[in-house]
Design an enzyme around this catalytic site. Sequence first.
Site, PDB file in Angstrom:
ATOM      1  N   THR A 152      83.724  44.203  52.228  1.00 19.64           N
ATOM      2  CA  THR A 152      84.322  43.366  53.267  1.00 19.64           C
ATOM      3  C   THR A 152      85.829  43.342  53.023  1.00 19.64           C
ATOM      4  O   THR A 152      86.331  44.001  52.105  1.00 19.64           O
ATOM      5  CB  THR A 152      83.779  41.923  53.210  1.00 19.64           C
ATOM      6  OG1 THR A 152      84.285  41.284  52.017  1.00 19.64           O
ATOM      7  CG2 THR A 152      82.260  41.890  53.185  1.00 19.64           C
ATOM      8  N   CYS A 153      86.548  42.552  53.811  1.00 17.71           N
ATOM      9  CA  CYS A 153      88.007  42.488  53.627  1.00 17.71           C
ATOM     10  C   CYS A 153      88.371  41.845  52.291  1.00 17.71           C
ATOM     11  O   CYS A 153      89.468  42.055  51.769  1.00 17.71           O
ATOM     12  CB  CYS A 153      88.657  41.733  54.779  1.00 17.71           C
ATOM     13  SG  CYS A 153      88.032  40.046  54.989  1.00 17.71           S
ATOM     14  N   SER A 185      83.255  32.977  47.459  1.00 13.80           N
ATOM     15  CA  SER A 185      84.107  33.297  48.605  1.00 13.80           C
ATOM     16  C   SER A 185      85.485  32.667  48.481  1.00 13.80           C
ATOM     17  O   SER A 185      85.676  31.705  47.730  1.00 13.80           O
ATOM     18  CB  SER A 185      83.454  32.801  49.906  1.00 13.80           C
ATOM     19  OG  SER A 185      82.240  33.468  50.136  1.00 13.80           O
ATOM     20  N   GLU A 196      81.599  29.202  53.275  1.00 19.52           N
ATOM     21  CA  GLU A 196      81.702  29.859  54.591  1.00 19.52           C
ATOM     22  C   GLU A 196      80.397  30.620  54.884  1.00 19.52           C
ATOM     23  O   GLU A 196      79.805  31.219  53.993  1.00 19.52           O
ATOM     24  CB  GLU A 196      82.929  30.774  54.654  1.00 19.52           C
ATOM     25  CG  GLU A 196      82.974  31.872  53.608  1.00 19.52           C
ATOM     26  CD  GLU A 196      82.386  33.171  54.084  1.00 19.52           C
ATOM     27  OE1 GLU A 196      81.959  33.231  55.246  1.00 19.52           O
ATOM     28  OE2 GLU A 196      82.327  34.121  53.294  1.00 19.52           O
ATOM     29  N   PRO A 197      79.925  30.572  56.128  1.00 18.83           N
ATOM     30  CA  PRO A 197      78.584  31.075  56.443  1.00 18.83           C
ATOM     31  C   PRO A 197      78.471  32.578  56.680  1.00 18.83           C
ATOM     32  O   PRO A 197      77.370  33.120  56.656  1.00 18.83           O
ATOM     33  CB  PRO A 197      78.231  30.311  57.728  1.00 18.83           C
ATOM     34  CG  PRO A 197      79.557  30.073  58.395  1.00 18.83           C
ATOM     35  CD  PRO A 197      80.552  29.896  57.279  1.00 18.83           C
ATOM     36  N   GLN A 236      76.771  39.374  56.014  1.00 14.94           N
ATOM     37  CA  GLN A 236      77.389  40.624  55.562  1.00 14.94           C
ATOM     38  C   GLN A 236      76.585  41.262  54.431  1.00 14.94           C
ATOM     39  O   GLN A 236      76.429  42.489  54.383  1.00 14.94           O
ATOM     40  CB  GLN A 236      78.829  40.344  55.104  1.00 14.94           C
ATOM     41  CG  GLN A 236      79.742  39.926  56.251  1.00 14.94           C
ATOM     42  CD  GLN A 236      81.087  39.385  55.761  1.00 14.94           C
ATOM     43  OE1 GLN A 236      81.180  38.792  54.687  1.00 14.94           O
ATOM     44  NE2 GLN A 236      82.126  39.564  56.554  1.00 14.94           N
ATOM     45  N   GLY A 271     100.108  31.814  67.221  1.00 11.79           N
ATOM     46  CA  GLY A 271      99.996  31.715  65.772  1.00 11.79           C
ATOM     47  C   GLY A 271      98.607  32.063  65.276  1.00 11.79           C
ATOM     48  O   GLY A 271      97.613  31.860  65.975  1.00 11.79           O
ATOM     49  N   MET A 316      96.703  30.717  62.839  1.00 10.37           N
ATOM     50  CA  MET A 316      95.773  29.603  62.653  1.00 10.37           C
ATOM     51  C   MET A 316      95.259  29.081  63.987  1.00 10.37           C
ATOM     52  O   MET A 316      94.097  28.714  64.125  1.00 10.37           O
ATOM     53  CB  MET A 316      96.442  28.483  61.858  1.00 10.37           C
ATOM     54  CG  MET A 316      96.505  28.753  60.366  1.00 10.37           C
ATOM     55  SD  MET A 316      96.874  27.279  59.407  1.00 10.37           S
ATOM     56  CE  MET A 316      98.550  26.932  59.925  1.00 10.37           C
TER      57      MET A 316
END
Length: 436
Positions: free
Chosen positions: A61-62, A120, A125-126, A131, A202, A204
Site C-alpha cells: 500500500t502507500c 497503521s 482506520e478501517p 487491503q 485544500g 484536508m
Amino acid sequence: KIKKEQNKERIMAKIILIGANHKTAPVALREKLSFSSEETIAALEILKQDKDIKESLIFSTCNRTEILYIPEKGDQVDKIIEFISRQKKIDISEFKSSLYVYKEDEAILHLFKVASSLDSMVVGEPQILGQVKQAYRVAVSNNASGVLLNRMMHKTFNIAKKVRKETGIGDNAVSISYAATELANKIFSDLSQKSVMLLGAGEMAELAVEHLISNNVRQIIVANRTFKKAVDLAGKFNGKAVKFEEREDTLQDVDIIISSTGATDYVLTETQVKKAMKKRHHNTLFFIDIAVPRDIDPKINNISNAYVYDIDDLKNIVESNIEQRGKETVKAERYIEEAVVKFRKWLESLAIVPTIKALNEKMSSIVDIECKKTLSNLKHLSQEDINAIKRMTQAIATRTIHDPILFLRNTGDHRDDSLYLNVTRQLFNIDKSEKE
C-alpha cells in the site's frame, strides 16, 4: 529419531515477514518499493517457481510493502532482499536499513496487528483489513499460498474482525477530516439529503468531502478562485463548480461549508451569512474551517442555527479520541496475543507425533464410549466376556487407523506433509476445541 526431528523441522516451517513501512522508510523510498497489481502478480509467479519458497504473499500500500512467505529450508532472507532489489530495480544499500524482518511468532503478531489496524499511521482506520484481504485473494488466485498461509490469513481476518467488534478502536475520529464528518453527522443525523460547498482545494478539505460522500451526501459544490481547478475538483466528486464570487449566493442552496483557502481575510462574514439565513428560512448551516489563518468569521456562531468549527476545535476532538483509542489498543493487543498463542498451537499440532497421538485418543474415546453404552445393556455377560468385547473393539479401532498412521509416518522429501496432516485433523475433527 533423527528422521522424526527432520520431519518436524519441515512441518514447523518458518513463517517470515520482510517489509518496510511508514515508521521505517520515508515516502520517497516507500514509493520505490511499492508493487502495483501487475507487479505483484509477476513477483508471485517468480516466487512460486523458486524451489526454496513454499508459499508467499505480497502486501503493498502507500504506507507499507511486505512479503510474507514460508521457506522450504533455511530462512531465505537474503534471497528475498535480493529479489526485492531485482524486481524494483533499486540497490540493496538504498533500502536494507529500512527493512524489518520478523520470524515465527513475531511475524504472526505483526500481521495480526497490521490487519487489526494497530500498526497503521492512523490507528483504527478501517481500510487496512480490506487491503490485506485483497492481497490474500491475489495470492490465492495465483496459487502462491498453501495450507499454512491460508490458515494464517483466515485467522488474521478473524482476529481483525474481533478487534473491530469488541473494542472501540475504530469508534472515534482521529483525523481532522474524519472529525469534521463526525461533527456534521451529529448536527444533521442524516446527511443523505444535505449538500456541501467546498471553498478552496485544500487536501484536508478534500479528505473531509470524501468522508462526507461515504455518508451519502446529496451534492458537492466547489468554489475556487481559479475556476478551472473548481471544475476539475467537482469532476472528481461528480459535483458542480461555481465561481468563487458566487459563494455567498450559493449559501442558500447548501447545508455544510468546508473551507480551506489561502486567503488572509475572512471569505465569509457574519453579515453575508445573516443575509443567506433569511433566504434559507434559518435552516441549519454548518461551517468547517480548516484554513490557517481562518476563512470563516467566528462571529457567525452568534447567528441562530449557524455553527462554526475551526481547526483548533477539530484538533481537540481528535486528541480526546486518540487518548480513548489508546485505552482500547491495550484490549486489542490482548486479543491479538491470545490469537498468536492459538495459532502457534495449531502449527505445533501439524508435527506428526501430536497428530498421531490425537488421532489415537479420538478413536479410543469413541470406542470406549460406544462400548460402555453397549455393555450397559448386556448385564448377563461374565467379566471374561466383557473384557473380550473391550479387547475386540480396541483392536478394531487400532486396525482402522493403522493405515492412516502409516501414511502419515511415511514422510517423503517431496511431499507437503503439512497438507496431509491438516487434512487428517479436519477429517477426524481433531481441532474442534480450537474452532471459533
